[in-house]
Design a protein around this motif. Sequence first.
Motif, PDB file in Angstrom:
ATOM      1  N   ILE A  89      -4.124 -12.524  -1.102  1.00 40.41           N
ATOM      2  CA  ILE A  89      -3.785 -11.173  -1.551  1.00 40.41           C
ATOM      3  C   ILE A  89      -3.642 -10.288  -0.321  1.00 40.41           C
ATOM      4  CG2 ILE A  89      -6.168 -10.375  -1.783  1.00 40.41           C
ATOM      5  CD1 ILE A  89      -5.246  -8.729  -4.209  1.00 40.41           C
ATOM      6  N   GLY A  90      -2.817  -9.258  -0.439  1.00 47.47           N
ATOM      7  CA  GLY A  90      -2.625  -8.347   0.674  1.00 47.47           C
ATOM      8  C   GLY A  90      -3.850  -7.489   0.936  1.00 47.47           C
ATOM      9  N   LYS A 232      -1.784  -3.594  -2.614  1.00 49.14           N
ATOM     10  CA  LYS A 232      -0.373  -3.947  -2.481  1.00 49.14           C
ATOM     11  C   LYS A 232       0.432  -2.651  -2.504  1.00 49.14           C
ATOM     12  CE  LYS A 232      -1.341  -8.073  -5.246  1.00 49.14           C
ATOM     13  NZ  LYS A 232      -1.049  -8.763  -6.529  1.00 49.14           N
TER      14      LYS A 232
END
Length: 284
Positions: A89-90, A232
């Motif tokens: 995940i960012g 995100k």
Amino acid sequence: MTQSVRTPSAPNPRRLTPRRLKDPFSPAAVREWAPTQWPEIGGPSLSLEPDKRFKSAAFRQLYRPGERIAVYVPGCRGLRVAVGQALHIGAWKISTSQIEARGIEPRLQALGRDRYAACYRRAGRIVEDEGFDEWVLSTLPPELVVSPSAPIVLHGRGIEVILPTTLSAVTFDRSLRHALADAEMGSWASSPAGLEHCAWFGLSPSRFRRLTRYDMCGSARLSKAEEIYLFKPHLQAQRLVRVIENVVLAHVLPGPLPHRKPRARPAYSPPATGSSAVKAQLVM
């Protein structure tokens, strides 16, 4: 009485296997889908609908425009590779800056000099990852919406906020961090959900409790990097706008207002566009 012992069930292999989204050589932060319920800034109850309270008589009576501040989302290759690609995940930093005082570009340079969030502890040692010496601003999607009459102006790479005169930049920054705490990476890595996710993929949670090693005139000081969030920008930036609005509203309208006749004061008119000084910092 005989006490039964429950044998732990074997892990579900489908749950442990991420689904590939990108090839192994892709520069994307998220190359595999992981079966994890990720936290979101603002929490699950955050409403994304425009807030009508900015147009209310109570807000217009109590709000007076004060200091200008910017909220921006910087990232670096280290966060993308050492953190995002490992977690699936960012991860981005969400920060504030007093634009007139220092501006955005000097802040990015300072993050690079300090190698913000480059370190973590492993087996009692301090490990320093590469890629934290050059920071850039994330762009924000053009379709973001600000609540009518909110003292906020959107830019391509940042969000300008006109604080109330009674809200200092330091207090706003502290309140914003508290409002974003649900998705703060270090705390999440120590939570049951974070520990379970790390166990699925054989990761040490300490890798995601990031540290910054500051040079203090010849001696080093390690500080927690507490502004890294699972975030995100292109999918969740609208949530960030609403969180910022809620921080302002909570300060101006902290609770039910007493019934009273408003005093005659000039009404506040929100800025139609950002100042040229702000645009020079945020539009790159």
